[in-house]
Design an enzyme around this catalytic site. Structure first.
Site, PDB file in Angstrom:
ATOM      1  N   SER A 184     -12.930  18.103  12.694  1.00  0.00           N
ATOM      2  CA  SER A 184     -14.342  17.759  12.637  1.00  0.00           C
ATOM      3  C   SER A 184     -14.690  16.871  13.817  1.00  0.00           C
ATOM      4  CB  SER A 184     -14.642  17.021  11.333  1.00  0.00           C
ATOM      5  OG  SER A 184     -15.983  16.567  11.307  1.00  0.00           O
ATOM      6  N   HIS A 225     -21.969  19.143  17.569  1.00  0.00           N
ATOM      7  CA  HIS A 225     -21.184  18.987  16.352  1.00  0.00           C
ATOM      8  C   HIS A 225     -20.390  20.267  16.138  1.00  0.00           C
ATOM      9  CE1 HIS A 225     -21.106  20.467  12.094  1.00  0.00           C
ATOM     10  NE2 HIS A 225     -20.203  19.504  12.073  1.00  0.00           N
ATOM     11  N   GLY A 247     -16.876   8.175  -5.050  1.00  0.00           N
ATOM     12  CA  GLY A 247     -16.668   6.761  -4.796  1.00  0.00           C
ATOM     13  C   GLY A 247     -16.265   6.439  -3.380  1.00  0.00           C
ATOM     14  N   ILE A 305     -19.233   3.731   2.155  1.00  0.00           N
ATOM     15  CA  ILE A 305     -20.439   4.117   2.862  1.00  0.00           C
ATOM     16  C   ILE A 305     -20.147   4.415   4.327  1.00  0.00           C
ATOM     17  CG2 ILE A 305     -21.152   1.776   3.500  1.00  0.00           C
ATOM     18  CD1 ILE A 305     -23.448   4.628   2.266  1.00  0.00           C
ATOM     19  N   GLU A 306     -19.185   3.672   4.931  1.00  0.00           N
ATOM     20  CA  GLU A 306     -18.842   3.936   6.327  1.00  0.00           C
ATOM     21  C   GLU A 306     -18.264   5.338   6.494  1.00  0.00           C
ATOM     22  OE1 GLU A 306     -18.874  -0.460   5.847  1.00  0.00           O
ATOM     23  OE2 GLU A 306     -18.028   1.226   4.699  1.00  0.00           O
TER      24      GLU A 306
END
Length: 402
Positions: A190, A204, A360, A363-364
């Site tokens: 990725s 991307h 869960g 966030i980063e």
């Protein structure tokens, strides 16, 4: 040995692709099933004789369930999946091993091309493993001569998805589908590449292979496999020769396998990257596919390999042409506004965000694909007929570039 300093580390998280033919890309489904975590870590430098003169590998504290490693292993596969191991199962497919080899080679080639274009900065690297099996290599280049931010990451992981994560990944919002825990294997590469110059486009790409391991008579998803991925271009300004070159490389790659691939995957890409509340696309598209398993497995492995190998010839020549183009503050502000659109898409519509929250994730990790900087202006409208307007028009009304 270089002096110790502080920077950020990155971790990849696996995410399965969507089963919906109208969805996918830089989510953990869409743009990839990879997410990165960022935390301060001490650095130590070691020599690498392969593609990087100096690679920085961090190994301080564990992040969530991942364990930082000081060396790259020869493989992240378990012994039963490694064809070279005496413990390998005679019934196991070697697609896992071939795909891992492909993404590691693609990571090296893309990183080498990005460093060469930058002419100074090098990638910083994290190697990590998972107690349940597998691991990954994350490379990030930031604040270089050419690149504001460039990340090229691979992951080969084993795990178990909770039922709600499986439903999120498959786009199933019903309450009647309640599979048990789903064992899975996921491998992929990725990348998001954000240049500094507003006339050089963002790129991307991601390519991935996914398996669910649960037998048909066991709780959870039935045993299955699929490929997914794509490569798409997100410029702030249109240079038709650049866009035509990019799409021509994608078409030539697809045509080697099936002439129906390019028009089908080009439309899929256009239909996925839609910012619905604005009725516009994030960029000028490329190709995208997901849940691809209705062809021979080896053929699809070769196709994914060819797609990954096409990234450098499709994109780097464009960056070389545009990276030193003079620009004004107005050009830079427009680039920042377009990156704001990039943020909007990823935060509002990227299904990897949903998957990350349901599992869960930090966030980063969930927001790793976002650019370093972006801009929003109240009620901004480019002047009709201007170069900025032409880009916006192409994002609202997708074009056939070749």
């Amino acid at each position: 040995m270089a002096a110790t300093t502080t920077t950020t580390t990155s971790i990849l998280y696996p995410i399965p692709p969507s089963s919906s033919s109208s969805l996918s890309s830089r989510s953990t489904i869409s743009s990839s099933f990879f997410r990165r975590t960022s935390l301060p870590k001490p650095l130590t430098s070691i020599n690498n004789t392969t593609t990087h003169s100096r690679v920085v590998i961090r190994s301080a504290v564990a992040i969530e369930k991942e364990t930082p490693e000081t060396e790259r292993p020869d493989t992240f596969l378990r012994e039963v999946d490694d064809p070279s191991s005496s413990a390998a199962s005679p019934h196991s497919s070697n697609v896992r091993a071939k795909f891992e080899k492909m993404i590691r080679e693609a990571q090296d080639s893309v990183c080498a091309a990005v460093e060469a274009a930058d002419g100074g900065a090098i990638f910083k690297e994290d190697v990590w493993s998972r107690p349940g099996g597998g691991g990954g290599i994350s490379r990030v280049l930031q604040d270089g001569n050419v690149w504001e931010k460039a990340g090229v990451n691979i992951s080969v992981v084993y795990g178990v998805m909770p039922p709600e994560a499986y439903r999120a990944a498959k786009g199933d919002n019903s309450t009647t589908t309640k599979p048990g825990p789903v064992p899975f294997f996921a491998a992929g590469i990725s990348s998001v590449l954000h240049p500094k110059n507003p006339f050089a486009p963002t790129l991307h790409f991601n390519y991935r292979y996914f398996e669910t391991d649960a037998p048909k008579d066991a709780p959870g998803a039935p045993r299955s496999w699929w490929f997914g991925g794509g490569t798409d271009l997100t410029p702030a300004y249109i240079f038709e020769d650049d866009v035509k070159h990019f799409h021509t490389v994608q078409k030539n790659t697809c045509d080697k396998f099936d002439p129906s691939f390019y028009p089908k995957f080009k439309k899929w890409c256009d239909d996925y990257f839609v910012i619905k509340h604005r009725n516009e696309r994030r960029g000028l598209g490329g190709i995208f596919f997901d849940d691809l398993n209705d062809y021979d497995q080896e053929m699809l492995l070769s196709f994914a390999t060819e797609c990954a190998n096409s990234v450098v010839p499709a994109y780097i020549p464009i960056v070389e042409k545009r990276k030193d183009t003079p620009f004004t503050e107005q050009n830079k502000e427009w680039q920042q506004l377009r990156r704001g659109r990039y943020v909007e898409f990823n935060l509002v519509y990227d299904r990897g965000t949903t998957f990350g929250l349901k599992t869960g994730g930090r966030i980063e990790s969930i927001l790793v694909s976002l650019p370093l900087t972006a801009r929003w202006e109240y009620d901004h409208k480019p002047e009709e007929g201007s170069e900025e307007w032409k880009l916006l028009d192409a994002c609202i009304n997708p074009k056939e570039w070749i």
